[in-house]
Write a protein that holds these residues in place. Structure first.
Motif, mmCIF file in Angstrom:
data_model
loop_
_atom_site.group_PDB
_atom_site.id
_atom_site.type_symbol
_atom_site.label_atom_id
_atom_site.label_comp_id
_atom_site.label_asym_id
_atom_site.label_seq_id
_atom_site.Cartn_x
_atom_site.Cartn_y
_atom_site.Cartn_z
ATOM 1 N N ASN A 6 0.771 -1.111 -0.306
ATOM 2 C CA ASN A 6 0.439 -0.086 0.759
ATOM 3 C C ASN A 6 0.659 1.318 -0.033
ATOM 4 O OD1 ASN A 6 -2.554 -1.384 -0.081
ATOM 5 N ND2 ASN A 6 -2.034 -1.227 2.723
ATOM 6 N N ASN A 7 1.832 1.097 -0.663
ATOM 7 C CA ASN A 7 2.988 2.326 -0.526
ATOM 8 C C ASN A 7 3.391 2.702 0.395
ATOM 9 O OD1 ASN A 7 0.506 2.691 -3.233
ATOM 10 N ND2 ASN A 7 2.216 2.632 -3.747
ATOM 11 N N LEU A 8 3.733 1.892 1.091
ATOM 12 C CA LEU A 8 4.530 2.463 2.674
ATOM 13 C C LEU A 8 5.129 0.837 3.070
ATOM 14 C CD1 LEU A 8 1.313 3.216 4.667
ATOM 15 C CD2 LEU A 8 2.789 5.079 3.997
ATOM 16 N N LEU A 9 5.807 0.946 3.959
ATOM 17 C CA LEU A 9 6.502 -0.200 4.346
ATOM 18 C C LEU A 9 6.176 0.145 5.881
ATOM 19 C CD1 LEU A 9 10.654 0.840 4.801
ATOM 20 C CD2 LEU A 9 9.240 -0.866 3.235
ATOM 21 N N PRO A 10 5.107 -1.542 5.813
ATOM 22 C CA PRO A 10 4.266 -1.373 6.971
ATOM 23 C C PRO A 10 4.790 -1.786 7.918
ATOM 24 C CG PRO A 10 4.678 -3.312 5.547
ATOM 25 C CD PRO A 10 5.437 -2.643 4.814
ATOM 26 N N HIS A 11 6.150 -1.489 8.541
ATOM 27 C CA HIS A 11 6.792 -1.340 10.368
ATOM 28 C C HIS A 11 6.870 -0.377 10.603
ATOM 29 C CE1 HIS A 11 7.728 -5.168 8.139
ATOM 30 N NE2 HIS A 11 8.145 -4.506 7.011
ATOM 31 N N THR A 12 6.757 -0.126 12.162
ATOM 32 C CA THR A 12 6.221 1.606 13.123
ATOM 33 C C THR A 12 7.511 1.843 13.294
ATOM 34 O OG1 THR A 12 6.729 -0.297 15.472
ATOM 35 C CG2 THR A 12 4.476 0.128 14.403
ATOM 36 N N GLU A 13 8.676 1.219 12.811
ATOM 37 C CA GLU A 13 10.095 1.954 12.821
ATOM 38 C C GLU A 13 10.411 2.777 11.332
ATOM 39 O OE1 GLU A 13 11.261 -2.182 11.041
ATOM 40 O OE2 GLU A 13 9.663 -1.548 12.350
ATOM 41 N N PHE A 14 9.436 2.603 10.683
ATOM 42 C CA PHE A 14 9.477 3.704 9.171
ATOM 43 C C PHE A 14 8.023 3.835 9.417
ATOM 44 C CE2 PHE A 14 12.955 0.357 8.310
ATOM 45 C CZ PHE A 14 13.548 1.133 8.262
ATOM 46 N N SER A 15 7.257 4.369 10.145
ATOM 47 C CA SER A 15 6.271 5.118 9.764
ATOM 48 C C SER A 15 5.583 6.073 10.271
ATOM 49 C CB SER A 15 5.017 4.553 11.084
ATOM 50 O OG SER A 15 5.440 4.895 12.103
ATOM 51 N N ALA A 16 5.073 7.081 9.547
ATOM 52 C CA ALA A 16 5.347 8.675 9.906
ATOM 53 C C ALA A 16 4.519 9.378 11.176
ATOM 54 C CB ALA A 16 4.563 9.620 8.941
ATOM 55 N N GLU A 17 3.584 8.265 11.884
ATOM 56 C CA GLU A 17 3.214 8.607 13.355
ATOM 57 C C GLU A 17 4.405 8.910 13.981
ATOM 58 O OE1 GLU A 17 0.083 7.546 10.573
ATOM 59 O OE2 GLU A 17 2.296 6.623 11.064
ATOM 60 N N ASN A 18 5.443 7.467 14.393
ATOM 61 C CA ASN A 18 6.613 7.246 14.953
ATOM 62 C C ASN A 18 8.451 7.923 14.719
ATOM 63 O OD1 ASN A 18 5.325 5.675 16.510
ATOM 64 N ND2 ASN A 18 5.612 4.209 15.444
#
Length: 301
Positions: A6-18
């Motif tokens: 979905n055009n994102l790396l699905p990992h919290t260590e690479f999320s915009a939120e974090n």
């Protein structure tokens, strides 16, 4: 080896939120063109290689293994390791069985990478074809994840592009349009989030020496190039990292630097097999290319 979805790396260590807020200085390793199989096909100068379907890639296997050994020995560890396209050499639509074996060996080698070092892949022309189709892109996505995506780390936004759309999107105009709409949105969102740096990764460089150079195999058509460079510059992008050229090169459009990194695999010019260390500070990015046989394992920030 992380796979975007979905055009994102699905990992919290690479999320915009974090990760959208600046945290600390860090570094990552950028490489390009592991391209298992090219050296045997290319030969010494492109004229004396062995054509497909005959293919061997023992030399690239050893070079990739050397890169893993280097990365695993680094202290501190890089935040990530990114390969900017042409992961293997065989075109999947022409030599699917050979490509499957090349991919299998590549994944086996990099499965030995420390779990502390995420590996991120960028698609190149040999990964989706010189004239990509829905089928070739879907085949790539099934094996390596999305062909374009974004991720965040320590207050920086990183945008991974499918540069083959800029070379030949004649078979996939719908996908090209989606890519461009997404890119515009990602640049806008990154700015709104107040990131310190927006960094782009792609395979084909916009140019290899001068921003207004004429079209050659290794760059993007001039009119489109200037339009896109201006778009990136206006959005605040100041570094674009590429591969494809199998030589170190690059230059500037205004104060936006296009960095062209030579290959882990086949060399066409005078450079040695190597990778690039990219240091990220709040004030900007610094980068240096190092050969595999003399690669620093202690990085000072």
């Amino acid at each position: 080896m992380l796979k975007a979805k979905n055009n994102l790396l699905p990992h919290t260590e690479f999320s915009a939120e974090n990760q959208a807020k600046w945290n600390r200085d860090f570094f990552f390793i950028q490489a390009a063109d592991t391209q298992l199989g090219l050296m045997y096909n290319f030969g010494s100068d492109g004229s004396d290689g062995t054509p497909y379907p005959d293919s061997k890639w023992e030399t690239e296997i050893e070079l990739c293994k050397a890169s893993v050994e280097i990365l695993n020995g680094m202290n501190p560890k890089p935040e990530f390791f990114i390969v900017c396209g042409d992961l293997v050499d065989a075109f999947g639509d022409k030599f699917p069985e050979i490509r499957q074996r090349q991919e299998k060996d590549l994944k086996e080698i990099y499965s030995k990478l420390s779990p502390e070092i995420p590996m991120i892949c960028v698609c190149g022309n040999h990964d989706i074809g010189n004239s990509p189709t829905h089928e070739t892109i879907n085949t790539y996505k099934a094996s390596f994840g999305d062909d374009y995506f974004s991720f965040y780390k320590n207050g920086c936004c990183f945008i991974v592009l499918n540069s083959q759309f800029y070379e030949d999107a004649s078979n996939v105009p719908d996908l090209y349009k989606q890519h461009e709409t997404w890119l515009e949105s990602e640049l806008k969102t990154a700015t709104e989030r107040g990131v310190e740096h927006i960094v782009v990764f792609q395979h084909i460089p916009w140019f290899v020496e001068k921003s207004d150079e004429e079209k050659i195999y290794f760059n993007v058509e001039k009119e489109l190039r200037m339009k896109k460079l201006e778009q990136f510059h206006k959005a605040g992008v100041r570094k674009i990292f590429c591969g494809h050229y199998h030589r170190n090169a690059g230059g500037f459009y205004k104060d936006l630097e296009v960095v062209v990194t030579s290959a882990i695999g086949c060399q066409i010019g005078p450079d040695q097999h190597g990778m690039r260390v990219v240091k990220v500070r709040k004030s900007g990015l610094e980068h240096d290319y190092h050969p595999l046989d003399n690669f620093p394992t202690r990085i000072t920030l």
